[in-house]
Design a protein around this motif. Structure first.
Motif, PDB file in Angstrom:
ATOM      1  N   LEU A   1     -31.105 -19.414  39.872  1.00  0.00           N
ATOM      2  CA  LEU A   1     -29.788 -19.183  40.483  1.00  0.00           C
ATOM      3  C   LEU A   1     -28.671 -19.822  39.669  1.00  0.00           C
ATOM      4  O   LEU A   1     -27.602 -19.238  39.492  1.00  0.00           O
ATOM      5  N   LYS A   2     -28.911 -21.042  39.188  1.00  0.00           N
ATOM      6  CA  LYS A   2     -27.894 -21.732  38.403  1.00  0.00           C
ATOM      7  C   LYS A   2     -27.627 -20.986  37.095  1.00  0.00           C
ATOM      8  O   LYS A   2     -26.478 -20.862  36.670  1.00  0.00           O
ATOM      9  N   LEU A   3     -28.665 -20.470  36.484  1.00  0.00           N
ATOM     10  CA  LEU A   3     -28.500 -19.698  35.254  1.00  0.00           C
ATOM     11  C   LEU A   3     -27.736 -18.405  35.539  1.00  0.00           C
ATOM     12  O   LEU A   3     -26.790 -18.059  34.825  1.00  0.00           O
ATOM     13  N   GLU A   4     -28.122 -17.731  36.593  1.00  0.00           N
ATOM     14  CA  GLU A   4     -27.501 -16.453  36.949  1.00  0.00           C
ATOM     15  C   GLU A   4     -26.025 -16.590  37.322  1.00  0.00           C
ATOM     16  O   GLU A   4     -25.205 -15.754  36.945  1.00  0.00           O
ATOM     17  N   HIS A   5     -25.670 -17.636  38.050  1.00  0.00           N
ATOM     18  CA  HIS A   5     -24.303 -17.756  38.572  1.00  0.00           C
ATOM     19  C   HIS A   5     -23.403 -18.687  37.769  1.00  0.00           C
ATOM     20  O   HIS A   5     -22.179 -18.553  37.817  1.00  0.00           O
ATOM     21  N   TRP A   6     -23.969 -19.667  37.079  1.00  0.00           N
ATOM     22  CA  TRP A   6     -23.164 -20.634  36.329  1.00  0.00           C
ATOM     23  C   TRP A   6     -23.451 -20.612  34.828  1.00  0.00           C
ATOM     24  O   TRP A   6     -22.819 -21.320  34.068  1.00  0.00           O
ATOM     25  N   GLY A   7     -24.459 -19.858  34.425  1.00  0.00           N
ATOM     26  CA  GLY A   7     -24.791 -19.775  33.011  1.00  0.00           C
ATOM     27  C   GLY A   7     -25.458 -21.016  32.450  1.00  0.00           C
ATOM     28  O   GLY A   7     -25.500 -21.210  31.244  1.00  0.00           O
ATOM     29  N   GLU A   8     -25.983 -21.874  33.327  1.00  0.00           N
ATOM     30  CA  GLU A   8     -26.641 -23.111  32.903  1.00  0.00           C
ATOM     31  C   GLU A   8     -28.132 -23.016  33.209  1.00  0.00           C
ATOM     32  O   GLU A   8     -28.518 -22.790  34.356  1.00  0.00           O
ATOM     33  N   ASP A   9     -28.966 -23.216  32.187  1.00  0.00           N
ATOM     34  CA  ASP A   9     -30.413 -23.117  32.342  1.00  0.00           C
ATOM     35  C   ASP A   9     -30.999 -24.496  32.634  1.00  0.00           C
ATOM     36  O   ASP A   9     -31.575 -25.140  31.765  1.00  0.00           O
ATOM     37  N   ALA A  10     -30.816 -24.952  33.870  1.00  0.00           N
ATOM     38  CA  ALA A  10     -31.295 -26.268  34.282  1.00  0.00           C
ATOM     39  C   ALA A  10     -31.449 -26.289  35.798  1.00  0.00           C
ATOM     40  O   ALA A  10     -30.710 -25.609  36.516  1.00  0.00           O
ATOM     41  N   SER A  11     -32.389 -27.087  36.266  1.00  0.00           N
ATOM     42  CA  SER A  11     -32.529 -27.300  37.707  1.00  0.00           C
ATOM     43  C   SER A  11     -31.380 -28.165  38.186  1.00  0.00           C
ATOM     44  O   SER A  11     -30.742 -28.874  37.407  1.00  0.00           O
ATOM     45  N   THR A  12     -31.137 -28.117  39.474  1.00  0.00           N
ATOM     46  CA  THR A  12     -30.128 -28.965  40.098  1.00  0.00           C
ATOM     47  C   THR A  12     -30.593 -29.257  41.515  1.00  0.00           C
ATOM     48  O   THR A  12     -31.603 -28.725  41.969  1.00  0.00           O
ATOM     49  N   ASP A  13     -29.860 -30.093  42.213  1.00  0.00           N
ATOM     50  CA  ASP A  13     -30.261 -30.451  43.565  1.00  0.00           C
ATOM     51  C   ASP A  13     -29.742 -29.485  44.621  1.00  0.00           C
ATOM     52  O   ASP A  13     -30.458 -29.077  45.515  1.00  0.00           O
ATOM     53  N   VAL A  14     -28.461 -29.095  44.530  1.00  0.00           N
ATOM     54  CA  VAL A  14     -27.855 -28.258  45.563  1.00  0.00           C
ATOM     55  C   VAL A  14     -26.841 -27.311  44.939  1.00  0.00           C
ATOM     56  O   VAL A  14     -26.124 -27.680  44.009  1.00  0.00           O
ATOM     57  N   LEU A  15     -26.819 -26.098  45.457  1.00  0.00           N
ATOM     58  CA  LEU A  15     -25.818 -25.105  45.087  1.00  0.00           C
ATOM     59  C   LEU A  15     -25.179 -24.588  46.369  1.00  0.00           C
ATOM     60  O   LEU A  15     -25.855 -24.454  47.398  1.00  0.00           O
ATOM     61  N   SER A  16     -23.888 -24.306  46.296  1.00  0.00           N
ATOM     62  CA  SER A  16     -23.163 -23.762  47.447  1.00  0.00           C
ATOM     63  C   SER A  16     -22.546 -22.430  47.060  1.00  0.00           C
ATOM     64  O   SER A  16     -21.968 -22.301  45.979  1.00  0.00           O
ATOM     65  N   PHE A  17     -22.656 -21.464  47.962  1.00  0.00           N
ATOM     66  CA  PHE A  17     -22.088 -20.140  47.752  1.00  0.00           C
ATOM     67  C   PHE A  17     -21.182 -19.816  48.935  1.00  0.00           C
ATOM     68  O   PHE A  17     -21.637 -19.271  49.942  1.00  0.00           O
TER      69      PHE A  17
END
Length: 155
Positions: free
Chosen positions: A49-65
């Motif tokens: 999801l982070k790669l698809e929406h933010w262009g960053e290929d890394a895990s993260t803790d939380v995303l908000s949409f």
């Protein structure tokens, strides 16, 4: 209303505790009549999801949409979606010396604060930092304090 979806199975007791904390944070913002979706996933999903929406290929803790933009005169009934990686939350909980339930609740309150239109500078280290200072962090700390107060003792 909180629609809680688990794409990765959480430990027993996590769902009701997180729901209580998130409901308290929603009440703190006067959003108890709104809806949101909280999705619990693993690192692979959140990384995608982070790669698809933010262009960053890394895990993260939380995303908000969010489903609306601050300043829009119409706020829809559904505030948006919060996605939390249980894998990353687990590592952060262990590093901070507290429970996964506490960490997920902290991240959920953080995601909610973004959904209602607040932002902050990037935090280094373990994602959301309880000790981060500055006026832009005050609203995040207040939401966490509201959520934390609703957690059962010992969490």
């Amino acid at each position: 209303m909180i629609d809680l979806l688990a794409r990765k199975t959480p430990p027993p007791g996590l769902r009701p505790a997180v729901r209580m904390g998130l409901e308290a944070a929603m009440a703190h913002f006067g959003m108890q009549d709104r809806e949101l979706t909280l999705v619990l996933v693993g690192d692979r999903t959140i990384r995608q999801l982070k790669l698809e929406h933010w262009g960053e290929d890394a895990s993260t803790d939380v995303l908000s949409f969010p489903t609306w933009e601050p300043g829009d005169p119409f706020m829809p009934p559904h505030l948006g979606d919060i996605i939390i990686s249980l894998d990353t939350a687990g590592r952060q909980a262990a590093a901070r010396g507290h429970s996964l339930t506490r960490e997920v609740t902290l991240l959920a309150s953080h995601g909610l604060t973004h959904l209602v239109g607040h932002d902050h500078p990037h935090a280094d280290g373990l994602g959301y930092e309880e000790g981060a200072t500055g006026p832009e962090w005050d609203v995040f700390h207040a939401a966490w304090k509201a959520a934390e107060s609703a957690l059962p003792a010992g969490i």
